[in-house]
Design a protein around this motif. Structure first.
Motif, PDB file in Angstrom:
ATOM      1  N   GLU A  48       0.836  -1.200   0.000  1.00 19.14           N
ATOM      2  CA  GLU A  48       0.000   0.000   0.000  1.00 19.14           C
ATOM      3  C   GLU A  48       0.876   1.258   0.000  1.00 19.14           C
ATOM      4  O   GLU A  48       0.675   2.167  -0.775  1.00 19.14           O
ATOM      5  CB  GLU A  48      -0.936  -0.013   1.221  1.00 19.14           C
ATOM      6  CG  GLU A  48      -1.950   1.105   1.221  1.00 19.14           C
ATOM      7  CD  GLU A  48      -2.962   0.998   0.090  1.00 19.14           C
ATOM      8  OE1 GLU A  48      -3.380   2.059  -0.414  1.00 19.14           O
ATOM      9  OE2 GLU A  48      -3.319  -0.124  -0.299  1.00 19.14           O
ATOM     10  N   GLU A  49       1.847   1.280   0.923  1.00 20.29           N
ATOM     11  CA  GLU A  49       2.786   2.406   0.996  1.00 20.29           C
ATOM     12  C   GLU A  49       4.111   1.987   0.366  1.00 20.29           C
ATOM     13  O   GLU A  49       4.550   0.851   0.528  1.00 20.29           O
ATOM     14  CB  GLU A  49       2.994   2.831   2.448  1.00 20.29           C
ATOM     15  CG  GLU A  49       1.746   3.461   3.040  1.00 20.29           C
ATOM     16  CD  GLU A  49       2.060   4.280   4.272  1.00 20.29           C
ATOM     17  OE1 GLU A  49       3.204   4.750   4.420  1.00 20.29           O
ATOM     18  OE2 GLU A  49       1.144   4.456   5.073  1.00 20.29           O
ATOM     19  N   ILE A  50       4.738   2.905  -0.303  1.00 25.00           N
ATOM     20  CA  ILE A  50       5.997   2.607  -0.991  1.00 25.00           C
ATOM     21  C   ILE A  50       7.108   2.446   0.052  1.00 25.00           C
ATOM     22  O   ILE A  50       7.347   3.358   0.848  1.00 25.00           O
ATOM     23  CB  ILE A  50       6.353   3.724  -1.993  1.00 25.00           C
ATOM     24  CG1 ILE A  50       5.254   3.842  -3.047  1.00 25.00           C
ATOM     25  CG2 ILE A  50       7.708   3.451  -2.645  1.00 25.00           C
ATOM     26  CD1 ILE A  50       5.383   5.042  -3.949  1.00 25.00           C
ATOM     27  N   PRO A  51       7.798   1.310   0.058  1.00 29.66           N
ATOM     28  CA  PRO A  51       8.890   1.087   1.019  1.00 29.66           C
ATOM     29  C   PRO A  51      10.201   1.732   0.526  1.00 29.66           C
ATOM     30  O   PRO A  51      11.069   1.070  -0.048  1.00 29.66           O
ATOM     31  CB  PRO A  51       8.995  -0.444   1.075  1.00 29.66           C
ATOM     32  CG  PRO A  51       8.534  -0.901  -0.270  1.00 29.66           C
ATOM     33  CD  PRO A  51       7.514   0.109  -0.726  1.00 29.66           C
ATOM     34  N   TRP A  52      10.321   3.033   0.758  1.00 23.17           N
ATOM     35  CA  TRP A  52      11.449   3.797   0.219  1.00 23.17           C
ATOM     36  C   TRP A  52      12.789   3.240   0.657  1.00 23.17           C
ATOM     37  O   TRP A  52      13.710   3.091  -0.161  1.00 23.17           O
ATOM     38  CB  TRP A  52      11.325   5.270   0.611  1.00 23.17           C
ATOM     39  CG  TRP A  52      10.125   5.924   0.027  1.00 23.17           C
ATOM     40  CD1 TRP A  52       8.978   6.283   0.690  1.00 23.17           C
ATOM     41  CD2 TRP A  52       9.905   6.263  -1.348  1.00 23.17           C
ATOM     42  NE1 TRP A  52       8.074   6.835  -0.188  1.00 23.17           N
ATOM     43  CE2 TRP A  52       8.620   6.842  -1.443  1.00 23.17           C
ATOM     44  CE3 TRP A  52      10.670   6.133  -2.504  1.00 23.17           C
ATOM     45  CZ2 TRP A  52       8.089   7.286  -2.643  1.00 23.17           C
ATOM     46  CZ3 TRP A  52      10.149   6.581  -3.698  1.00 23.17           C
ATOM     47  CH2 TRP A  52       8.869   7.157  -3.763  1.00 23.17           C
ATOM     48  N   ALA A  53      12.915   2.943   1.946  1.00 22.11           N
ATOM     49  CA  ALA A  53      14.203   2.448   2.462  1.00 22.11           C
ATOM     50  C   ALA A  53      14.594   1.131   1.798  1.00 22.11           C
ATOM     51  O   ALA A  53      15.769   0.904   1.494  1.00 22.11           O
ATOM     52  CB  ALA A  53      14.138   2.287   3.976  1.00 22.11           C
ATOM     53  N   VAL A  54      13.619   0.279   1.553  1.00 24.11           N
ATOM     54  CA  VAL A  54      13.894  -1.010   0.903  1.00 24.11           C
ATOM     55  C   VAL A  54      14.348  -0.796  -0.536  1.00 24.11           C
ATOM     56  O   VAL A  54      15.341  -1.375  -0.987  1.00 24.11           O
ATOM     57  CB  VAL A  54      12.649  -1.925   0.956  1.00 24.11           C
ATOM     58  CG1 VAL A  54      12.869  -3.186   0.140  1.00 24.11           C
ATOM     59  CG2 VAL A  54      12.283  -2.257   2.389  1.00 24.11           C
ATOM     60  N   LEU A  55      13.629   0.051  -1.273  1.00 23.92           N
ATOM     61  CA  LEU A  55      14.008   0.324  -2.660  1.00 23.92           C
ATOM     62  C   LEU A  55      15.404   0.935  -2.741  1.00 23.92           C
ATOM     63  O   LEU A  55      16.219   0.547  -3.586  1.00 23.92           O
ATOM     64  CB  LEU A  55      12.982   1.250  -3.322  1.00 23.92           C
ATOM     65  CG  LEU A  55      11.615   0.647  -3.607  1.00 23.92           C
ATOM     66  CD1 LEU A  55      10.644   1.727  -4.066  1.00 23.92           C
ATOM     67  CD2 LEU A  55      11.712  -0.453  -4.650  1.00 23.92           C
ATOM     68  N   GLN A  56      15.685   1.884  -1.858  1.00 22.97           N
ATOM     69  CA  GLN A  56      16.997   2.525  -1.857  1.00 22.97           C
ATOM     70  C   GLN A  56      18.095   1.517  -1.534  1.00 22.97           C
ATOM     71  O   GLN A  56      19.150   1.507  -2.173  1.00 22.97           O
ATOM     72  CB  GLN A  56      17.027   3.672  -0.847  1.00 22.97           C
ATOM     73  CG  GLN A  56      16.169   4.839  -1.258  1.00 22.97           C
ATOM     74  CD  GLN A  56      15.977   5.860  -0.142  1.00 22.97           C
ATOM     75  OE1 GLN A  56      16.346   5.625   1.012  1.00 22.97           O
ATOM     76  NE2 GLN A  56      15.385   6.991  -0.478  1.00 22.97           N
TER      77      GLN A  56
END
Length: 144
Positions: A89-97
């Motif tokens: 639902e929410e973009i996992p920014w830390a994971v993508l980075q």
């Protein structure tokens, strides 16, 4: 007697970004549950890939060690981006980075200063700010 074929990255940032982004077919661009975020972040991944490749032409000013970033690195980032956008639902920014900077591209990076630079570039191109209206990927304003 033989022929040698070499697949070299396109010359220049603009050509590289355009070549990467325009290679995606419309069906692929439409295949995400968050279309605005998908297209904007997909462009960010293409821009990241182009920047990382383009820095190589500056020798030790671009990277302390010459790295062979490949289209496969970008493909992994693209597949992961699509997966996380569709499944969360929410973009996992830390994971993508982390995946971009430490695994997909970072797996090749051995120099500490190059790793720090890569993390800085990734955090600037894969962040919530990218989704804000009027966000520019470059100071020149050419890439938005």
């Amino acid at each position: 007697d033989g022929a040698k074929m070499v697949n070299e990255p396109p010359k220049g940032l603009r050509t590289n970004v355009a070549g990467s982004y325009l290679a995606f077919e419309k069906d692929f661009l439409d295949a995400c549950s968050k279309p605005y975020e998908w297209r904007k972040l997909l462009f960010g991944v293409c821009f990241l890939h182009a920047v990382l490749q383009d820095r190589r032409k500056f020798g030790p000013l671009g990277w302390n060690i010459l790295y062979e970033f490949a289209a496969g690195d970008m493909d992994c980032c693209v597949q992961q981006l699509q997966l996380f956008l569709n499944d969360y639902e929410e973009i996992p920014w830390a994971v993508l980075q982390f995946l971009e900077a430490e695994i997909n591209y970072g797996g090749r990076v051995t120099d500490d200063k190059d790793r720090r630079l890569l993390n800085t570039i990734v955090k600037g191109l894969t962040s919530p700010e990218v989704l804000e209206k009027g966000y520019k990927f470059s100071e020149s304003g050419i890439y938005y």
